[in-house]
Design an enzyme around this catalytic site. Structure first.
Site, PDB file in Angstrom:
ATOM      1  N   PRO A   2       0.813  -1.198   0.000  1.00 21.05           N
ATOM      2  CA  PRO A   2       0.000   0.000   0.000  1.00 21.05           C
ATOM      3  C   PRO A   2       0.853   1.256   0.000  1.00 21.05           C
ATOM      4  O   PRO A   2       1.785   1.388   0.788  1.00 21.05           O
ATOM      5  CB  PRO A   2      -0.780  -0.093   1.310  1.00 21.05           C
ATOM      6  CG  PRO A   2      -0.461  -1.417   1.892  1.00 21.05           C
ATOM      7  CD  PRO A   2       0.826  -1.829   1.324  1.00 21.05           C
ATOM      8  N   GLU A   3       0.501   2.152  -0.855  1.00 21.92           N
ATOM      9  CA  GLU A   3       1.031   3.499  -0.767  1.00 21.92           C
ATOM     10  C   GLU A   3      -0.066   4.321  -0.091  1.00 21.92           C
ATOM     11  O   GLU A   3      -1.097   3.783   0.303  1.00 21.92           O
ATOM     12  CB  GLU A   3       1.380   4.037  -2.158  1.00 21.92           C
ATOM     13  CG  GLU A   3       2.529   3.264  -2.785  1.00 21.92           C
ATOM     14  CD  GLU A   3       3.244   4.030  -3.871  1.00 21.92           C
ATOM     15  OE1 GLU A   3       3.217   5.272  -3.839  1.00 21.92           O
ATOM     16  OE2 GLU A   3       3.833   3.385  -4.754  1.00 21.92           O
TER      17      GLU A   3
END
Length: 269
Positions: A2-3
């Site tokens: 995840p960013e």
DNA sequence: ATGACAACCTGTGGGC
DNA sequence: TGCCCACAGGTTGTCA
């Protein structure tokens, strides 16, 4: 995995399901994450009422009336809401069981994520973090000022959490392309006007990705289980060897401190 | 202070 | 089909 957009998508996905709920118990099946899951987590969290779900950088801050649960998803973590009785799958490491029969389940094959318990809204990991990219504190002037005399590449510079948080590999590639800046250029040799452009493209690409529900790579899903849709509009990331959508040049791939960088040799200087 | 690099861990895909 | 290697969204700690 995840960013920032994926973490924000998770935050929005789980919020309505956990707000106002009381934690009934915590089940830790695997405590060996990036840092050991605190032994007192179960005792501290049980009985606590969840009052807010906030985010700082890529940390989710599940605030309760007795402390804050700080969660990082690492590279492969995800949080999902599901009935508490759902049989756990491989790598379903932690359940936060709620008082409505549901639970918040943490899944993380690579175990780079983390769970911390905070008695106050402060933690060493949160110190020294740069500004949020979507805040007004983050601007071209700020990047310009912070980058003077810095020799490292502009891509590594904007991926440094002490400079600005939440700009991961995918969106660093995308934002640099959109701003027309060569990723290997020394950070200290980017002009103010070009940093103003870069600050804007970083904000734009993150906002757009959040709106699309994040970028689906492999099995990422948001808090409610729905996939993100940003992947289909990536401009350069993962497109090495393919034509630039703007100028048709062949997109090139280089490695910068172990991370893959894709850029257009025609558009980025 | 700065910057390069290894480390943490598992899963997957490509090449042979 | 199967094996081995390289690589994957992140961050911290160490070392020169």
């Amino acid at each position: 995995m995840p960013e920032l957009p994926e973490v924000e998508t998770t935050r929005r996905g789980i919020s309505p399901h956990v707000l106002g709920r009381k934690v009934q118990k915590v089940v830790v099946r695997e405590s060996r994450l990036r840092w050991p899951v605190p032994e007192q987590l179960e005792q501290a969290l049980s009985g606590a009422r969840i009052t807010a779900v906030n985010r700082r950088a890529k940390y989710l801050l599940v605030e309760t009336d007795s402390g804050i649960l700080m969660v990082h998803l690492g590279m492969s973590g995800s949080l999902r809401i599901m009935p508490a009785g759902t049989p756990p799958l491989f790598h379903d490491h932690i359940d936060v069981v709620l008082d409505d029969g549901n639970c918040l389940r943490y899944h993380d094959p690579r175990r780079f994520g983390s769970f911390h318990w905070l008695d106050s809204p402060a933690h060493p990991l949160l110190d020294h973090l740069g500004p949020e990219p979507l805040s007004t504190a983050f601007s071209g002037a700020y990047l310009y000022e912070r980058s003077r005399r810095r020799q490292l590449s502009v891509k590594q510079f904007v991926m440094d959490g002490k400079v600005v948080v939440g700009v991961g590999n995918i969106y660093a590639n995308e934002a640099l392309f959109m701003a027309g800046i060569h990723p290997a250029r020394a950070a200290g040799r980017v002009a103010l006007k070009r940093y103003e452009s870069l600050a804007e493209t970083i904000k734009t690409v993150l906002r757009d990705a959040i709106e699309q529900g994040g970028t689906t790579l492999r099995d990422f899903v948001g808090g409610d289980g729905s996939p993100g849709y940003f992947a289909q509009q990536l401009r350069v990331y993962g497109r090495q060897g393919q034509p630039c959508r703007a100028c048709k040049s062949v997109l090139k791939e280089i490695r910068q401190s172990g991370r893959s960088t894709v850029f257009c040799p025609g558009c980025q200087r």
